[in-house]
Design a protein around this motif. Structure first.
Motif, mmCIF file in Angstrom:
data_model
loop_
_atom_site.group_PDB
_atom_site.id
_atom_site.type_symbol
_atom_site.label_atom_id
_atom_site.label_comp_id
_atom_site.label_asym_id
_atom_site.label_seq_id
_atom_site.Cartn_x
_atom_site.Cartn_y
_atom_site.Cartn_z
ATOM 1 N N GLU A 113 6.747 19.846 -15.627
ATOM 2 C CA GLU A 113 8.340 20.223 -15.792
ATOM 3 C C GLU A 113 8.818 21.393 -15.338
ATOM 4 N N VAL A 114 9.887 21.341 -14.853
ATOM 5 C CA VAL A 114 9.466 23.509 -14.339
ATOM 6 C C VAL A 114 9.830 23.877 -15.193
ATOM 7 N N LYS A 115 9.875 25.258 -15.550
ATOM 8 C CA LYS A 115 11.048 25.713 -17.159
ATOM 9 C C LYS A 115 11.430 26.635 -15.892
ATOM 10 N N ILE A 116 11.170 27.574 -15.469
ATOM 11 C CA ILE A 116 11.822 28.765 -14.486
ATOM 12 C C ILE A 116 11.497 28.531 -13.323
ATOM 13 N N TYR A 117 13.162 28.499 -12.159
ATOM 14 C CA TYR A 117 12.601 27.912 -11.155
ATOM 15 C C TYR A 117 12.884 29.619 -10.171
ATOM 16 N N HIS A 118 12.485 30.217 -9.028
ATOM 17 C CA HIS A 118 12.104 31.389 -8.718
ATOM 18 C C HIS A 118 12.992 30.902 -6.954
#
Length: 227
Positions: free
Chosen positions: A212-217
């Motif tokens: 599960e993505v915590k930070i998208y860049h």
């Protein structure tokens, strides 16, 4: 909570003498532009910030947080002995490309290879800087010296243009023990530029990210998914 604003010119003035030598290897321009020093802030942050600041998180602007950034501070507790910086892997084959000559001369190398076994390099969009550890690490500070930087760029035939990210990537090939590798979910890069520029066959090996993505860049101006 306290907000402290730093003057860019003041920071640049302190940075320039420390990072001037590495700028010619890792800057976009061919010269050493004074203003480019700011792209090396993280590299020398331990010299710039007051001694009482022991840890700092440095992040790019093109990020979207899916969790509390406070949780990221817990990652400092996971640093192994000797590590000074927490950083996620680069998720495109950019360094497979940059290290092409070294890879050709060293066919057995993991340099530039995809995870889990390869060394794809780092992405500096999310950085955990343990300033205390950076100040105390004899090895890390030796690596900032112009002669050491020169030696490594020659060994790896390295010429980059991504600032601190290039420096950390090159150093990580030589001294992986200085880095605590963050899970890709802490810096889920979305840029797919290299997929269409000669690397479609291997691209997904670099780009995949489980969990599960915590930070998208949203690097290279890539749109970030809406909730």
């Amino acid at each position: 909570s306290q907000v402290v604003v730093h003057d860019v010119n003041e920071l640049t003035e302190k940075l320039f003498p420390i990072v001037e030598a590495m700028q010619k290897h890792f800057s976009a321009g061919s010269g050493t532009y004074y203003s480019d020093s700011i792209f090396f802030l993280s590299v020398a942050m331990h010299h710039i910030m007051p001694k009482e600041i022991t840890q700092i998180i440095q992040v790019d602007l093109d990020l979207k947080y899916k969790t509390n950034i406070r949780d990221l501070f817990d990652e400092f507790d996971n640093f192994p002995e000797g590590a000074v910086i927490g950083i996620a892997r680069e998720m495109q084959p950019v360094y497979r490309h940059t290290f092409w000559q070294y890879r050709r001369e060293n066919p057995q190398t993991k340099v530039g290879d995809p995870p889990p076994d390869g060394l794809p390099g780092f992405n500096s969009g999310v950085l955990l800087l343990n300033l205390e550890a950076m100040r105390q690490s004899k090895l890390y500070n030796q690596l900032l010296e112009p002669t050491t930087v020169q030696k490594l760029t020659e060994k790896y035939h390295f010429k980059g243009h991504l600032g601190d990210q290039d420096f950390f990537t090159m150093v990580g090939m030589e001294h992986p023990e200085l880095f605590h590798v963050l899970d890709c979910t802490w810096n889920r890069q979305l840029c797919t530029w290299w997929r269409d520029h000669g690397y479609s066959d291997v691209f997904d090996q670099y780009f995949q990210c489980e969990g599960e993505v915590k930070i998208y860049h949203g690097n290279c101006n890539t749109p970030i998914p809406e909730d």
